[in-house]
Design a protein around this motif. Sequence first.
Motif, PDB file in Angstrom:
ATOM      1  N   GLY A   1      -1.000  13.999  -0.718  1.00 11.69           N
ATOM      2  CA  GLY A   1      -2.326  14.246  -1.265  1.00 11.69           C
ATOM      3  C   GLY A   1      -2.435  13.806  -2.711  1.00 11.69           C
ATOM      4  O   GLY A   1      -3.435  13.209  -3.124  1.00 11.69           O
ATOM      5  N   LEU A   2      -1.398  14.084  -3.483  1.00  6.12           N
ATOM      6  CA  LEU A   2      -1.394  13.680  -4.894  1.00  6.12           C
ATOM      7  C   LEU A   2      -1.397  12.162  -5.017  1.00  6.12           C
ATOM      8  O   LEU A   2      -2.006  11.601  -5.937  1.00  6.12           O
ATOM      9  N   MET A   3      -0.746  11.487  -4.085  1.00  8.11           N
ATOM     10  CA  MET A   3      -0.760  10.028  -4.078  1.00  8.11           C
ATOM     11  C   MET A   3      -2.198   9.511  -3.960  1.00  8.11           C
ATOM     12  O   MET A   3      -2.646   8.652  -4.739  1.00  8.11           O
ATOM     13  N   TRP A   4      -2.954  10.033  -2.968  1.00  4.64           N
ATOM     14  CA  TRP A   4      -4.330   9.564  -2.766  1.00  4.64           C
ATOM     15  C   TRP A   4      -5.214   9.913  -3.955  1.00  4.64           C
ATOM     16  O   TRP A   4      -6.069   9.110  -4.360  1.00  4.64           O
TER      17      TRP A   4
ATOM     18  N   ALA B   1       5.048  11.558  -5.077  1.00  2.00           N
ATOM     19  CA  ALA B   1       3.735  10.925  -5.047  1.00  2.00           C
ATOM     20  C   ALA B   1       3.774   9.543  -5.696  1.00  2.00           C
ATOM     21  O   ALA B   1       3.121   8.601  -5.223  1.00  2.00           O
ATOM     22  N   THR B   2       4.522   9.411  -6.762  1.00  6.18           N
ATOM     23  CA  THR B   2       4.656   8.112  -7.437  1.00  6.18           C
ATOM     24  C   THR B   2       5.321   7.091  -6.512  1.00  6.18           C
ATOM     25  O   THR B   2       4.910   5.925  -6.457  1.00  6.18           O
ATOM     26  N   ILE B   3       6.342   7.520  -5.777  1.00  2.00           N
ATOM     27  CA  ILE B   3       7.006   6.620  -4.815  1.00  2.00           C
ATOM     28  C   ILE B   3       6.029   6.201  -3.730  1.00  2.00           C
ATOM     29  O   ILE B   3       5.926   5.019  -3.380  1.00  2.00           O
ATOM     30  N   TYR B   4       5.279   7.175  -3.183  1.00  3.69           N
ATOM     31  CA  TYR B   4       4.284   6.862  -2.149  1.00  3.69           C
ATOM     32  C   TYR B   4       3.228   5.887  -2.673  1.00  3.69           C
ATOM     33  O   TYR B   4       2.843   4.933  -1.984  1.00  3.69           O
ATOM     34  N   ARG B   5       2.761   6.130  -3.895  1.00  2.74           N
ATOM     35  CA  ARG B   5       1.720   5.281  -4.469  1.00  2.74           C
ATOM     36  C   ARG B   5       2.219   3.851  -4.647  1.00  2.74           C
ATOM     37  O   ARG B   5       1.519   2.888  -4.317  1.00  2.74           O
ATOM     38  N   ASP B   6       3.439   3.702  -5.162  1.00  3.82           N
ATOM     39  CA  ASP B   6       3.990   2.359  -5.365  1.00  3.82           C
ATOM     40  C   ASP B   6       4.176   1.637  -4.036  1.00  3.82           C
ATOM     41  O   ASP B   6       3.889   0.434  -3.921  1.00  3.82           O
ATOM     42  N   ASP B   7       4.646   2.368  -3.027  1.00  4.58           N
ATOM     43  CA  ASP B   7       4.810   1.773  -1.699  1.00  4.58           C
ATOM     44  C   ASP B   7       3.467   1.321  -1.126  1.00  4.58           C
ATOM     45  O   ASP B   7       3.372   0.239  -0.529  1.00  4.58           O
ATOM     46  N   PHE B   8       2.437   2.156  -1.314  1.00 10.24           N
ATOM     47  CA  PHE B   8       1.111   1.825  -0.804  1.00 10.24           C
ATOM     48  C   PHE B   8       0.585   0.560  -1.476  1.00 10.24           C
ATOM     49  O   PHE B   8       0.078  -0.355  -0.806  1.00 10.24           O
ATOM     50  N   LYS B   9       0.678   0.501  -2.781  1.00 14.00           N
ATOM     51  CA  LYS B   9       0.172  -0.661  -3.516  1.00 14.00           C
ATOM     52  C   LYS B   9       0.943  -1.923  -3.160  1.00 14.00           C
ATOM     53  O   LYS B   9       0.367  -3.007  -3.041  1.00 14.00           O
ATOM     54  N   ASN B  10       2.253  -1.799  -2.991  1.00 19.45           N
ATOM     55  CA  ASN B  10       3.061  -2.956  -2.610  1.00 19.45           C
ATOM     56  C   ASN B  10       2.674  -3.467  -1.226  1.00 19.45           C
ATOM     57  O   ASN B  10       2.643  -4.677  -0.970  1.00 19.45           O
ATOM     58  N   SER B  11       2.378  -2.536  -0.322  1.00 19.31           N
ATOM     59  CA  SER B  11       2.011  -2.940   1.038  1.00 19.31           C
ATOM     60  C   SER B  11       0.692  -3.697   1.052  1.00 19.31           C
ATOM     61  O   SER B  11       0.486  -4.566   1.903  1.00 19.31           O
ATOM     62  N   LYS B  12      -0.190  -3.381   0.125  1.00 24.60           N
ATOM     63  CA  LYS B  12      -1.475  -4.061   0.062  1.00 24.60           C
ATOM     64  C   LYS B  12      -1.374  -5.452  -0.569  1.00 24.60           C
ATOM     65  O   LYS B  12      -2.223  -6.311  -0.350  1.00 24.60           O
ATOM     66  N   HIS B  13      -0.333  -5.658  -1.351  1.00 21.49           N
ATOM     67  CA  HIS B  13      -0.147  -6.939  -2.011  1.00 21.49           C
ATOM     68  C   HIS B  13       0.683  -7.905  -1.178  1.00 21.49           C
ATOM     69  O   HIS B  13       0.747  -9.097  -1.497  1.00 21.49           O
ATOM     70  N   ASN B  14       1.339  -7.397  -0.148  1.00 18.98           N
ATOM     71  CA  ASN B  14       2.196  -8.266   0.683  1.00 18.98           C
ATOM     72  C   ASN B  14       1.454  -8.763   1.914  1.00 18.98           C
ATOM     73  O   ASN B  14       0.469  -8.211   2.326  1.00 18.98           O
TER      74      ASN B  14
END
Length: 284
Positions: free
Chosen positions: A226-229, A271-284
Amino acid sequence: MLTFSVSSAIIGIGMAAFLAMPSHAFDGSDAVASDKTPFRSFKNPHAALQAGLEGFRSGDQHSAVEALKYAAAGGESLARWKLGKMYADGDGVPHDDIKAYEYFSQIVDTYDEDNPNRREVSVVASAFVAVGIYSLNGIPNTKVVANPERALEMFQYAATNFGDANAQYNLARMYLDGADVVAKDGRQAARWLYLAADKGHPQAQALLGQMLFTGHDGVQKQRARGLMWLSIARDSVQPSKDAVLSKKDQWIVDLYDKAMAAASDTDRQVATIYRDDFKNSKHN
């Protein structure tokens, strides 16, 4: 009572640059005059659409509005959408929700789902959402009264058939608040919010984040997720250092700040790990 913004429902729909062309440089007096001016002759509605767009580019609002109305009368969805947006925003023409509703309704009513024009999908989806919002709220002192059933139909169609993030968000809001036509259902709301959030819809990201962080209406608590979103939503609406945060987005920052204050160090780290993973997935 849900009160969503029609203007926000027709922003950022990914059309060509001319669709987003601002008309705020024009004052409303010319727009009123153009309503009383007979249409000049055009070769066909599409030619009128092109003339209208060129009129905006050259700064000739009188000519542009006249041409767009001709094109709209001839069935050009892009012209109807542009005029609907202008009247909804009061942008270059006097604010008139009835005229906006009528132009958006023309797009909805003439949409041929058996033979769709793929280039106009975003415009059509946006019109469905706008009609849904007007139907949900009604237009005071007019024949357009609140009709939640019609609103639900519009949101469901655009959310399901077009995958429109605004439709998915508004549909989720109906499930969150509950209404005569739909039972309150947190899980359904979370499902639609996730689909919109994954497309980058900040409001959906914030609401989904709050639901997951607190555990809301049958949704299992996932504080870090939730904190990630909430973090992603906050980043999306955070203005540059020289800009001022829009009042309509302040609630997103407030939700984020409240969650951050209640989060543990572990929540923040994960949450920071989740956020970075999410952003990386959108850029790949």
